[in-house]
Design a protein around this motif. Structure first.
Motif, PDB file in Angstrom:
ATOM      1  N   LEU A   1       0.841  -1.204   0.000  1.00 17.65           N
ATOM      2  CA  LEU A   1       0.000   0.000   0.000  1.00 17.65           C
ATOM      3  C   LEU A   1       0.875   1.254   0.000  1.00 17.65           C
ATOM      4  N   GLU A   2       0.500   2.223  -0.805  1.00 20.76           N
ATOM      5  CA  GLU A   2       1.287   3.462  -0.868  1.00 20.76           C
ATOM      6  C   GLU A   2       1.085   4.307   0.379  1.00 20.76           C
ATOM      7  N   LYS A   3      -0.149   4.310   0.859  1.00 18.09           N
ATOM      8  CA  LYS A   3      -0.469   5.080   2.068  1.00 18.09           C
ATOM      9  C   LYS A   3      -1.473   4.293   2.893  1.00 18.09           C
ATOM     10  N   VAL A   4      -1.449   4.505   4.192  1.00 16.32           N
ATOM     11  CA  VAL A   4      -2.546   4.055   5.037  1.00 16.32           C
ATOM     12  C   VAL A   4      -3.149   5.306   5.677  1.00 16.32           C
TER      13      VAL A   4
ATOM     14  N   HIS B   1       5.767   7.846  10.807  1.00 14.70           N
ATOM     15  CA  HIS B   1       5.707   6.892   9.695  1.00 14.70           C
ATOM     16  C   HIS B   1       5.499   7.637   8.371  1.00 14.70           C
ATOM     17  N   PRO B   2       6.419   7.473   7.422  1.00 14.99           N
ATOM     18  CA  PRO B   2       6.325   8.243   6.183  1.00 14.99           C
ATOM     19  C   PRO B   2       5.062   7.967   5.351  1.00 14.99           C
ATOM     20  N   ASP B   3       4.458   6.797   5.502  1.00 16.19           N
ATOM     21  CA  ASP B   3       3.306   6.445   4.660  1.00 16.19           C
ATOM     22  C   ASP B   3       1.973   6.441   5.417  1.00 16.19           C
ATOM     23  N   PHE B   4       1.990   6.866   6.659  1.00 12.49           N
ATOM     24  CA  PHE B   4       0.745   6.937   7.431  1.00 12.49           C
ATOM     25  C   PHE B   4       0.235   8.378   7.413  1.00 12.49           C
ATOM     26  N   ILE B   5      -1.052   8.543   7.105  1.00  9.45           N
ATOM     27  CA  ILE B   5      -1.660   9.866   7.185  1.00  9.45           C
ATOM     28  C   ILE B   5      -2.977   9.764   7.955  1.00  9.45           C
ATOM     29  N   CYS B   6      -3.486  10.898   8.392  1.00  7.25           N
ATOM     30  CA  CYS B   6      -4.722  10.903   9.180  1.00  7.25           C
ATOM     31  C   CYS B   6      -5.756  11.754   8.477  1.00  7.25           C
ATOM     32  N   SER B   7      -6.993  11.377   8.664  1.00  6.39           N
ATOM     33  CA  SER B   7      -8.066  12.101   7.991  1.00  6.39           C
ATOM     34  C   SER B   7      -9.173  12.464   8.980  1.00  6.39           C
TER      35      SER B   7
END
Ligand code: ATP
Ligand code: MG
Length: 201
Positions: free
Chosen positions: A34-37, A70-76
């Motif tokens: 996965l590119e992002k979570v 974490h470089p690929d973790f983002i929050c929404s």
């Protein structure tokens, strides 16, 4: 869509977020490329829960802090900023719109996937995304595989993760009774909880 790029959605109440959440998200990311979570804290639950859920702002702040390194973790904020009851299907649709052409994976633990048939518009859900069901101590994924309808099982990929016996419920109880939560949540989350006096009974 077999070779489509993948994006993960990690939904939860995150009250508070802990290493169980972070581990399944990162295992899913790695295993499925996965590119992002995207971590999506749930909005304020409409129906009364058996305890008072912390404000969405506190839960969001803890999620941001926990995922910052974490470089690929983002929050929404999409679920917490949405008016009215929050449904996974709306979140999945929004993420699909934000990432056209991506295969969307909805990441859950073994206990949450068991409730899939009770979710809003569940019949349509499975045409919009795949589900990643991670092992969780105390829940039997194999039994589930047999119990769920076959067309669901086709949409679920099962993921073995190192067992973490941590739950937010247990963490809240520990804090309320003055016990330590050290090494169960990222240190900065532990500090945030203490600073804001969360979960003190
Ligand atoms: P609570 O005890 O308040 O229900 P929780 O620890 O179950 O909290 P949630 O925010 O309810 O955390 O869970 C969000 C998602 O993370 C769910 O899909 C859940 O199955 C999964 N999850 C939570 N903890 C673990 C764990 N220790 N191992 C595997 N999956 C987990
Ligand atoms: Mg839970």
């Amino acid at each position: 869509m077999e070779n489509a790029r993948g994006i993960g959605i990690m939904g939860g109440t995150f009250d508070p977020i802990h290493y169980g959440h972070l581990i399944i998200a990162d295992e899913a990311r790695q295993q499925f490329g996965l590119e992002k979570v995207v971590f999506v804290p749930a909005g304020q639950p409409p129906h009364k829960k058996e305890y008072k859920v912390s404000s969405a702002e506190h839960r969001y702040a803890m999620t941001v802090i926990a995922t910052a390194s974490h470089p690929d973790f983002i929050c929404s904020r999409i679920e917490m900023d949405r008016a009215g009851p929050s449904y996974s299907i709306d979140t999945i649709r929004e993420v699909r719109n934000a990432y056209p052409g991506y295969q969307v994976y909805f990441i859950t633990g073994a206990d949450a996937i068991a409730e899939i048939l009770t979710w809003h518009e569940h019949a349509r859900l499975k045409s919009l995304c795949k589900f990643i069901a991670a092992t969780r101590p105390g829940y039997d994924l194999e039994e589930l595989r047999h119990r769920l309808p076959a067309d669901y099982v086709d949409q679920i990929v099962f993921l073995e993760v190192p067992g973490v016996y941590i739950s937010s419920t247990e963490l809240r109880e520990r804090i309320a009774t003055g016990r330590s939560i050290k090494f169960m949540v990222p240190e900065a989350v532990e500090s945030y909880i203490a600073k804001n006096g969360l979960y003190k009974s």
